[in-house]
Design a protein around this motif. Sequence first.
Motif, PDB file in Angstrom:
ATOM      1  N   ARG A 215       0.831  -1.384   0.014  1.00 56.34           N
ATOM      2  CA  ARG A 215       0.067  -0.071   0.041  1.00 56.34           C
ATOM      3  C   ARG A 215       0.864   1.455   0.037  1.00 56.34           C
ATOM      4  O   ARG A 215       0.189   2.334  -0.200  1.00 56.34           O
ATOM      5  CB  ARG A 215      -0.908  -0.093   1.280  1.00 56.34           C
ATOM      6  N   ASP A 216       2.138   1.225   0.286  1.00 58.87           N
ATOM      7  CA  ASP A 216       2.994   2.150   0.274  1.00 58.87           C
ATOM      8  C   ASP A 216       3.590   2.506  -0.943  1.00 58.87           C
ATOM      9  O   ASP A 216       4.205   1.955  -1.574  1.00 58.87           O
ATOM     10  CB  ASP A 216       4.059   2.019   1.520  1.00 58.87           C
ATOM     11  N   ARG A 217       3.223   3.801  -1.559  1.00 58.79           N
ATOM     12  CA  ARG A 217       3.505   4.243  -2.923  1.00 58.79           C
ATOM     13  C   ARG A 217       5.355   4.259  -2.793  1.00 58.79           C
ATOM     14  O   ARG A 217       5.704   4.248  -4.037  1.00 58.79           O
ATOM     15  CB  ARG A 217       3.154   5.605  -3.215  1.00 58.79           C
ATOM     16  N   LEU A 224       7.501  -2.197  -8.298  1.00 57.61           N
ATOM     17  CA  LEU A 224       6.884  -2.828  -9.508  1.00 57.61           C
ATOM     18  C   LEU A 224       7.358  -2.350 -10.878  1.00 57.61           C
ATOM     19  O   LEU A 224       7.240  -3.123 -12.021  1.00 57.61           O
ATOM     20  CB  LEU A 224       5.242  -2.317  -9.496  1.00 57.61           C
ATOM     21  N   SER A 225       7.636  -1.062 -10.946  1.00 57.29           N
ATOM     22  CA  SER A 225       8.452  -0.761 -12.175  1.00 57.29           C
ATOM     23  C   SER A 225       9.733  -1.495 -12.541  1.00 57.29           C
ATOM     24  O   SER A 225      10.185  -1.938 -13.675  1.00 57.29           O
ATOM     25  CB  SER A 225       8.978   0.730 -12.093  1.00 57.29           C
ATOM     26  N   VAL A 383       4.213   0.297 -19.223  1.00 57.78           N
ATOM     27  CA  VAL A 383       3.464   0.076 -17.809  1.00 57.78           C
ATOM     28  C   VAL A 383       4.499   0.558 -16.686  1.00 57.78           C
ATOM     29  O   VAL A 383       4.110   1.425 -15.811  1.00 57.78           O
ATOM     30  CB  VAL A 383       2.634  -1.101 -17.507  1.00 57.78           C
ATOM     31  N   ALA A 384       5.824   0.146 -16.848  1.00 56.50           N
ATOM     32  CA  ALA A 384       6.671   0.385 -15.810  1.00 56.50           C
ATOM     33  C   ALA A 384       7.108   2.025 -15.895  1.00 56.50           C
ATOM     34  O   ALA A 384       7.056   2.601 -14.954  1.00 56.50           O
ATOM     35  CB  ALA A 384       8.169  -0.159 -16.089  1.00 56.50           C
ATOM     36  N   MET A 389       6.605   7.238 -13.314  1.00 56.56           N
ATOM     37  CA  MET A 389       6.297   8.524 -13.284  1.00 56.56           C
ATOM     38  C   MET A 389       5.171   9.124 -12.706  1.00 56.56           C
ATOM     39  O   MET A 389       5.175  10.153 -12.034  1.00 56.56           O
ATOM     40  CB  MET A 389       6.195   8.994 -14.930  1.00 56.56           C
ATOM     41  N   ARG A 390       4.168   8.182 -12.378  1.00 58.91           N
ATOM     42  CA  ARG A 390       3.025   8.783 -11.612  1.00 58.91           C
ATOM     43  C   ARG A 390       3.149   8.540 -10.029  1.00 58.91           C
ATOM     44  O   ARG A 390       2.773   9.141  -9.180  1.00 58.91           O
ATOM     45  CB  ARG A 390       1.696   8.017 -12.087  1.00 58.91           C
ATOM     46  N   GLY A 391       4.087   7.478  -9.809  1.00 58.49           N
ATOM     47  CA  GLY A 391       4.449   7.189  -8.321  1.00 58.49           C
ATOM     48  C   GLY A 391       5.567   7.557  -7.934  1.00 58.49           C
ATOM     49  O   GLY A 391       5.509   7.497  -6.407  1.00 58.49           O
TER      50      GLY A 391
END
Length: 394
Positions: A215-217, A224-225, A383-384, A389-391
């Motif tokens: 849950r921690d960005r 995940l990237s 996707v990575a 870039m968003r996270g």
Amino acid sequence: MKQHPEKETQLTGELLLLLAGLAALGALATNIILPAFPDMARELGTSVKDLSATLGTFFVAFAIGQLFVGPLSDRFGRQWLVLSGLIVFVIGSAICILAANLPQLVIGRIVQALGVCATSVLSRAIARDLFEGDALARTLSLIMVAMAAAPGFSPLLGGVLNNLLGWRATFGVVAGLALLLGIHYLMRLGETHRMERRMNLSVSGIAGSYRQLLRDRKFIAPALSVSLVIGSLYMFFAMAPALLMEGFGFSPFGLALFFASTVFVVFGAGFMAPRVARRWGTVVAARSGIGIAWAGSIALLLGQQDATYFSVALTIYLLGMGMINPLGTAIALQPFGAKAGAASALLGFLQMGCAALAIGIASVLPVSTYMGFCIVLTSCQAVALVVFMRGVRP
């Protein structure tokens, strides 16, 4: 028990090689037997296709074992798990040496994986115990380079050993390396996770720790990237025989040489990554690495289907992968010193999961092997890049 004060250990070449060896042992054991498959099939009375079970079961046991090793090391320390893992790996290698049929060989591979998953996870956790900032990034760079390079060199080493001594010798060699690493680790490093930083252990606590990380960005976005990019590399290794031997007519020796040549690209990118990070900042450099990997995957998807063009475009992907792998790993682990074992374990599990998912999707797409590989490769990098870039913010 020998213990090191945190952040006081010198970043030496000897220490870097020790951590890189611990990280690379599992990757080395994964691919080293590939050139020996025909001989193994004849001696064990099975088929080359059925021998793929020795890889699949290895990956599954490796992935699941990591989830237990990480939290256990956060509670009880790194040393006993590293040494126990190496002993279990040696036992598994002995089972493989003595195997008289495929089921016995599969059992040996499972035992190998359950042992060596500890060294892979804990090499990163130990690095996080000892270093921060630029020193952590440099240490993880070599660790990640070793993990990415080992699958490239291992088929060449395995082919030589098989030709000279037979396929059982490959298991003896990796067992010997494990024993040497264990002795060196015990004499040089010892325990790195201090008592005051250790966490309580319970089933609910382990589940809660993983839940918090997911849950921690600050963890999940870079983790995940990195997993999508490195999972694509494992997909390439799995599909390379079909892509290069059947598609481009490579011989088994030519395939091993191609694997070995990729190592130099990964080495170069891994050593370049910390220097780029110091100049541009770690987040910007990591983002650039994903962008380079994506550019290489697009070139593969849209370009010519010949061996020379494939090699050039793949080199671009490997260059980007070699940058994001250490930098993204450092970004993911940096905030979680107290539970570096759990964070490293979950990162390893995500990488294996992304690899398995990528291989599965590429194998069922209603297109050629080459196009299936390129479509999944390009999608993973895209996707990575979006996730990162968003996270992840500088």
